[in-house]
Every structure is written in structure tokens, then in C-alpha cells.
Design a protein around this motif. Structure first.
Motif, PDB file in Angstrom:
ATOM      1  N   VAL A 109     -54.019  -3.389 -31.233  1.00 19.45           N
ATOM      2  CA  VAL A 109     -54.752  -2.192 -30.826  1.00 19.45           C
ATOM      3  C   VAL A 109     -54.279  -0.970 -31.592  1.00 19.45           C
ATOM      4  N   GLU A 110     -55.158   0.011 -31.679  1.00 19.92           N
ATOM      5  CA  GLU A 110     -54.756   1.318 -32.162  1.00 19.92           C
ATOM      6  C   GLU A 110     -54.093   2.088 -31.015  1.00 19.92           C
ATOM      7  N   PRO A 111     -53.329   3.137 -31.321  1.00 23.30           N
ATOM      8  CA  PRO A 111     -52.522   3.785 -30.279  1.00 23.30           C
ATOM      9  C   PRO A 111     -53.318   4.534 -29.229  1.00 23.30           C
ATOM     10  N   GLY A 112     -54.558   4.933 -29.545  1.00 21.12           N
ATOM     11  CA  GLY A 112     -55.336   5.721 -28.598  1.00 21.12           C
ATOM     12  C   GLY A 112     -56.105   4.898 -27.580  1.00 21.12           C
ATOM     13  N   VAL A 113     -55.953   3.586 -27.591  1.00 25.62           N
ATOM     14  CA  VAL A 113     -56.629   2.738 -26.602  1.00 25.62           C
ATOM     15  C   VAL A 113     -56.071   3.037 -25.216  1.00 25.62           C
ATOM     16  N   ILE A 114     -56.966   3.288 -24.265  1.00 27.45           N
ATOM     17  CA  ILE A 114     -56.537   3.538 -22.892  1.00 27.45           C
ATOM     18  C   ILE A 114     -56.014   2.237 -22.284  1.00 27.45           C
ATOM     19  N   ASN A 115     -54.904   2.321 -21.592  1.00 26.56           N
ATOM     20  CA  ASN A 115     -54.269   1.157 -20.987  1.00 26.56           C
ATOM     21  C   ASN A 115     -55.273   0.312 -20.203  1.00 26.56           C
ATOM     22  N   GLN A 116     -55.999   0.944 -19.278  1.00 28.44           N
ATOM     23  CA  GLN A 116     -56.932   0.208 -18.429  1.00 28.44           C
ATOM     24  C   GLN A 116     -58.057  -0.419 -19.240  1.00 28.44           C
ATOM     25  N   HIS A 117     -58.487   0.240 -20.319  1.00 31.43           N
ATOM     26  CA  HIS A 117     -59.567  -0.291 -21.136  1.00 31.43           C
ATOM     27  C   HIS A 117     -59.169  -1.626 -21.773  1.00 31.43           C
ATOM     28  N   LEU A 118     -57.891  -1.739 -22.169  1.00 26.84           N
ATOM     29  CA  LEU A 118     -57.426  -3.000 -22.753  1.00 26.84           C
ATOM     30  C   LEU A 118     -57.475  -4.116 -21.710  1.00 26.84           C
ATOM     31  N   SER A 119     -56.984  -3.830 -20.515  1.00 28.15           N
ATOM     32  CA  SER A 119     -57.019  -4.854 -19.462  1.00 28.15           C
ATOM     33  C   SER A 119     -58.456  -5.234 -19.101  1.00 28.15           C
ATOM     34  N   PHE A 129     -53.084  -6.813 -19.594  1.00 26.36           N
ATOM     35  CA  PHE A 129     -51.971  -6.102 -20.235  1.00 26.36           C
ATOM     36  C   PHE A 129     -51.041  -5.658 -19.118  1.00 26.36           C
ATOM     37  N   SER A 130     -49.811  -6.168 -19.115  1.00 26.68           N
ATOM     38  CA  SER A 130     -48.933  -6.013 -17.951  1.00 26.68           C
ATOM     39  C   SER A 130     -48.507  -4.592 -17.612  1.00 26.68           C
ATOM     40  N   PRO A 131     -48.100  -3.754 -18.586  1.00 27.21           N
ATOM     41  CA  PRO A 131     -47.626  -2.419 -18.203  1.00 27.21           C
ATOM     42  C   PRO A 131     -48.644  -1.701 -17.333  1.00 27.21           C
ATOM     43  N   ASP A 132     -48.165  -1.153 -16.216  1.00 30.95           N
ATOM     44  CA  ASP A 132     -49.075  -0.711 -15.156  1.00 30.95           C
ATOM     45  C   ASP A 132     -48.679   0.665 -14.628  1.00 30.95           C
ATOM     46  N   PRO A 133     -48.567   1.675 -15.501  1.00 29.94           N
ATOM     47  CA  PRO A 133     -48.219   3.003 -14.983  1.00 29.94           C
ATOM     48  C   PRO A 133     -49.312   3.528 -14.057  1.00 29.94           C
ATOM     49  N   ALA A 134     -48.926   4.428 -13.159  1.00 26.63           N
ATOM     50  CA  ALA A 134     -49.911   5.004 -12.244  1.00 26.63           C
ATOM     51  C   ALA A 134     -51.023   5.710 -13.005  1.00 26.63           C
ATOM     52  N   SER A 135     -50.731   6.108 -14.250  1.00 28.11           N
ATOM     53  CA  SER A 135     -51.709   6.820 -15.082  1.00 28.11           C
ATOM     54  C   SER A 135     -52.519   5.876 -15.963  1.00 28.11           C
ATOM     55  N   LYS A 136     -52.546   4.585 -15.683  1.00 24.04           N
ATOM     56  CA  LYS A 136     -53.137   3.626 -16.618  1.00 24.04           C
ATOM     57  C   LYS A 136     -54.619   3.877 -16.898  1.00 24.04           C
ATOM     58  N   ALA A 137     -55.303   4.572 -15.999  1.00 19.92           N
ATOM     59  CA  ALA A 137     -56.722   4.870 -16.230  1.00 19.92           C
ATOM     60  C   ALA A 137     -56.925   5.972 -17.257  1.00 19.92           C
ATOM     61  N   ILE A 138     -55.855   6.722 -17.572  1.00 19.21           N
ATOM     62  CA  ILE A 138     -55.997   7.850 -18.505  1.00 19.21           C
ATOM     63  C   ILE A 138     -54.958   7.844 -19.613  1.00 19.21           C
ATOM     64  N   THR A 140     -52.590   6.265 -22.784  1.00 21.11           N
ATOM     65  CA  THR A 140     -52.856   5.378 -23.908  1.00 21.11           C
ATOM     66  C   THR A 140     -51.738   4.368 -24.109  1.00 21.11           C
ATOM     67  N   VAL A 141     -52.086   3.273 -24.776  1.00 13.80           N
ATOM     68  CA  VAL A 141     -51.081   2.262 -25.090  1.00 13.80           C
ATOM     69  C   VAL A 141     -50.003   2.856 -25.999  1.00 13.80           C
ATOM     70  N   GLY A 142     -50.406   3.677 -26.960  1.00 15.49           N
ATOM     71  CA  GLY A 142     -49.413   4.305 -27.838  1.00 15.49           C
ATOM     72  C   GLY A 142     -48.439   5.184 -27.075  1.00 15.49           C
ATOM     73  N   GLY A 143     -48.966   5.951 -26.114  1.00 12.89           N
ATOM     74  CA  GLY A 143     -48.105   6.782 -25.288  1.00 12.89           C
ATOM     75  C   GLY A 143     -47.216   5.949 -24.388  1.00 12.89           C
ATOM     76  N   ASN A 144     -47.767   4.847 -23.848  1.00 14.34           N
ATOM     77  CA  ASN A 144     -46.957   3.936 -23.040  1.00 14.34           C
ATOM     78  C   ASN A 144     -45.781   3.399 -23.851  1.00 14.34           C
ATOM     79  N   ILE A 145     -46.045   3.053 -25.119  1.00 14.27           N
ATOM     80  CA  ILE A 145     -44.982   2.533 -25.979  1.00 14.27           C
ATOM     81  C   ILE A 145     -43.973   3.620 -26.312  1.00 14.27           C
ATOM     82  N   ALA A 146     -44.461   4.813 -26.611  1.00  5.47           N
ATOM     83  CA  ALA A 146     -43.568   5.907 -27.002  1.00  5.47           C
ATOM     84  C   ALA A 146     -42.584   6.269 -25.899  1.00  5.47           C
ATOM     85  N   THR A 147     -42.988   6.068 -24.631  1.00  6.90           N
ATOM     86  CA  THR A 147     -42.105   6.410 -23.513  1.00  6.90           C
ATOM     87  C   THR A 147     -41.547   5.177 -22.802  1.00  6.90           C
TER      88      THR A 147
END
Length: 466
Positions: A109-119, A129-138, A140-147
Motif C-alpha cells: 500500500v501507499e502511505p495515505g491508505v486509510i486503515n479501515q479502507h484496507l481492512s 489488517f490487524s492494527p486497530d487504533p481507535a482512529s482507524k476510520a480516519i 492512515t497506514v503510513g501514520g500508523n507505521i510512523a507512530t
């Protein structure tokens, strides 16, 4: 060579991708933490392809201009806020799912893909896609990785680092680095993929990620809710579940102030049932057996226990928990803290929070990912406290001193219990001053040395983390 010369080069090479005025430039100064960077960024580059990011960093490196990587801006530590004179490089529009490999259970994926969109994309294949932050609807995967984001499911299914197989990263000078692999195993060389995961944009900008997918849990999903007369008892009950070697998919704890805020936001009546609420969800083949054991443990611990009627009701209860942050935002600017302690010390940390709140005459609504000991104490700030132009200049001026004093005691309490300053939000700007207190001076020197290898001129997100 001046910043204006750099801007002219950027506009000449990137054209309309470069934004220098308007609301977008102002929005780039903030994230969901409430912090607003003082001053004004030089520009925002809205990258839509890898070459845009490379060009932006090559020019920034040549002119010595600070670079702030940015995704959806949903961070909670000020890490992606564009500082004065910095070039903000946004990868939010790099949002394509490039490949889904169901056979080998990964996606590219590219980094701007929204977490929920991938799932959502891989759900028809029986994957998630397992990572499940409370913000997963908004977020991004890139931001999830960065933090190295976590979330509600991470106690059983792992944090983001465990879901990342490989990365493509643009380094400070514009060069391209590929890390990791597509195979499940691989120990060749240093693990640079893990190093970039959680690096908060201080080493480079992620432009592509190969991430693990996992099968959606087979069998039933069972949700258990329990009200307790106090939050310390609820925390002790959650520790009892962990001590019994049970690993539920979700175990979330909300204190009285959290329940009150959710009730006001959703027009529910949770706070009438008790002073804390423990929400537990099991899945997989042994879900019913696990749930039965959990019911017994929570009842023994003094909880008023009930089972969700079906999966739909269980999902609604989870959505109630996910509404917590929005419920607080409806009351004002929110400072969301993020400490983590050993699971056996969760009750001690809740007790410490209650004492700190009483000592400073503050309300500190708190929720916790009880399955892994990660607590989120929250401070709702006075009206306009979040405005960058208020009172004193500097990163902390938007938060009243009394809140920082209380937060300092929160951090000290977490560290004293064997915990950490941050379980999933990162250091960013807001926790820089406490970093050395946790990791020590020797580690701090080594970490700064590692950054210097990847970013010798220190242009990548300066002032963040270190």
C-alpha cells in the motif's frame, strides 16, 4: 540560497503540488493533539507519487530546510504539525492499494491508505489488517507505521510493528531505501523496517509499505460487559483475566468520568449502572469457553456482568467505546495522554490517577486498553486554551500549568510502576522533555547518533522526539 529560492525551485519542479497560502497551510500546523505549531510553514507539498517526495526532500536537503512528514493529521503528540519555516510533505493523497496477495497474506500500500479502507478491501477474502487504533476510520497506514500505533485489538493481535514486512522510504537527501521483504521470515542484516516503524518521521518519509494481513477469526465473537463500583476494582478484574492466561481480542476499561462523557455524547445511560465499565470480547474457536471463564472471573471480582445478545450488540458496545474521544472533543480541546504499565499494575495506575485528579482538583477521564496495560488519561482544557496565539509562546503554552504538573505526576507514576511514557501515540513535541527520564542519557546519545546516520543535516522533523 534563501528559503524563497528553495520555494521557487519547488514550484518550478512540482507546480500545483506546492501550496503556499490558505487554510491548508494553516491546517498543517496542527494535529488531533490540540497543539498548534507557532509561526508559519514555508509550504505544503501534496505528493501524489514517489518522485514528488524525492524532489521535495532533495531540494530541502540542498537548501537546509526542515521537513515535516504528514499524513491525515490524526496524531496525538504534535509530531506531524508543520513548524515555522518548515516544508510540510503530505503523503495523504498517496492512497492506492497497490497489491493484495491473499495466498501469502500481505498487501502493498501507499502511505495515505486509510486503515479501515484496507481492512474493507480485504474482508471479502477473509482477511483483515490487524492494527486497530481507535482512529482507524480516519488514520492512515503510513501514520500508523510512523507512530507504531496500537489499538483495541493489539493485546491479542499485536501492534503495527508486528504487521509490517517491508518499507520503501525516501531519505533526507531524496534517495530511496527499500527495507524488509515479502516473506514471513527473514533475518538478513539489521532490521531497518522495525527501526523506521515508530520513528515519527525523524529518519525519512515512508512512501510504500508491505504489510501482513491475517485471517478473520473463525467461529463466534462473544462480548462481555461488566459494571463495577470503582475503577480500581475493574482494573484488578482485568488483571485477573490476564493472570488466568486468557487472551481476549478486546479488553477495554472506562472510568466514571469517561462513562459520563459518553452518556452526554451518545445519550446513553452507562454511568447509572456503575462507576466503571469493563468491556471484553473473545473470538475464534474457543470464544464461548473463554467468555464463560471471563464471566466467572469478573463476577468473583464484584462485577455486574452481562453478555451481549449477539454480535451486532457487541459491535455496538465497541462503537460506544470508540466514541470516547469524540465525546470529550464535544466538551472542548482535549489533551490525550498515553501511558502504559505492566498489566498487573493497572489497578495501581488507576489509583494514582484518581489521587492526582483529587490533588489538582481536575477531572481526568480515563480509558484503558486493559489487555496490554495502556491507559489514556484525558484533560479537557478550558475554552480557547488550544489556540496557538494564546498567552505565552512555545510548545506548551496552550496547556495550563496545572495540567502539565498533573501530567508530570502521571508520567512519574507510570515510570515508577515499571511502565512507559507512551504506549502508542509517540513522543512528538509534547513529551520531549521527559524522554531522557525514561530511556537514560546513554540511550539518548545513541539514538541521536542513529538519526544522524540517516539524516546528517538534521532536516527530518527537527524538534520532534529529540
Amino acid at each position: 540560497m534563501t528559503p524563497l529560492d528553495a520555494l521557487a525551485r519547488l514550484e518550478a519542479e512540482l507546480g500545483r503540488a506546492v501550496v503556499t497560502t490558505g487554510a491548508e497551510l494553516q491546517d498543517a500546523r496542527r494535529d488531533k493533539s490540540g497543539w498548534v505549531a507557532p509561526g508559519r510553514p514555508l509550504a505544503v507539498v501534496n505528493a501524489t507519487e514517489v518522485t514528488h517526495v524525492q524532489t521535495a526532500l532533495r531540494i530541502a536537503h540542498e537548501f537546509g530546510i526542515a521537513v515535516v512528514p504528514r499524513g491525515a493529521g490524526t496524531g496525538l503528540a504534535g509530531g506531524a504539525a508543520g513548524t515555522d519555516g518548515a516544508l510540510v510533505v503530505s503523503v495523504a493523497s498517496m492512497n492506492r492499494i497497490l497489491e493484495v496477495n491473499a495466498e501469502d497474506e500481505f498487501a502493498v500500500v501507499e502511505p495515505g491508505v486509510i486503515n479501515q479502507h484496507l481492512s474493507d478491501r480485504v474482508a471479502p477474502l477473509g482477511l483483515v489488517f490487524s492494527p486497530d487504533p481507535a482512529s482507524k476510520a480516519i488514520s492512515t497506514v503510513g501514520g500508523n507505521i510512523a507512530t507504531n500505533a496500537g489499538g483495541l485489538l493489539c493485546a491479542k493481535y499485536g501492534v503495527t510493528r508486528e504487521a509490517v514486512l517491508g518499507l520503501v522510504v525516501v531519505l533526507a537527501d531524496g534517495s530511496l531505501l527499500r527495507t524488509g521483504r515479502r516473506s514471513v521470515k527473514g533475518v538478513t542484516g539489521y532490521d531497518l523496517t522495525a527501526l523506521f516503524t515508530g520513528s515519527e518521521g525523524t529518519l525519512g518519509i515512508i512512501v510504500e509499505a508491505t504489510v501482513r494481513l491475517r485471517p478473520i477469526a473463525a467461529g463466534e465473537v462473544v462480548t462481555v460487559g461488566a459494571f463495577f463500583t470503582d475503577v480500581v476494582s475493574a482494573a484488578a478484574a482485568s488483571a485477573a483475566v490476564t493472570a488466568a492466561r486468557i487472551r481476549p481480542a478486546v479488553m477495554e476499561l472506562m472510568d466514571a468520568a469517561a462513562l459520563t462523557a459518553i452518556d452526554a455524547y451518545l445519550e446513553t445511560t452507562l454511568s447509572r449502572r456503575g462507576a466503571s465499565y469493563l468491556l471484553v470480547q473473545t473470538d475464534g474457536g474457543g470464544a464461548h469457553e473463554e467468555a464463560a471463564s471471563i464471566v466467572e472471573l469478573l463476577t468473583t471480582a464484584g462485577g455486574e456482568v452481562e453478555l451481549a445478545r449477539d454480535r451486532a450488540q457487541g459491535d455496538r458496545l465497541l462503537q460506544t467505546r470508540r466514541a470516547f474521544h469524540a465525546a470529550l472533543e464535544a466538551q472542548g480541546t482535549v489533551l490525550i495522554e498515553d501511558v502504559c504499565v505492566p498489566r498487573s499494575r493497572l489497578a495501581d495506575m488507576f489509583a494514582a490517577i484518581e489521587q492526582i485528579a483529587e490533588r489538582y482538583s481536575l477531572s481526568i477521564p480515563t480509558v484503558a486498553h486493559a489487555g496490554d496495560g495502556n491507559l489514556h488519561p484525558n484533560f479537557v482544557l478550558p475554552e480557547r486554551a488550544g489556540e496557538a496565539e494564546a498567552a505565552r509562546p512555545g510548545a506548551d503554552s496552550w496547556v495550563p500549568d496545572v495540567v502539565w504538573r498533573a501530567a508530570n505526576e502521571l508520567f512519574e507514576a507510570a515510570l515508577a510502576l515499571g511502565g512507559t511514557l507512551t504506549g502508542e501515540h509517540g513522543i512528538g513535541v509534547l513529551k520531549r522533555r521527559w524522554l531522557e527520564r525514561e530511556i537514560g542519557s546513554e540511550s539518548l546519545v545513541l539514538q541521536k547518533g542513529i538519526k544522524a546516520v540517516f539524516d546528517p543535516t538534521s532536516i527530518m522533523n527537527p524538534g520532534k522526539v529529540f
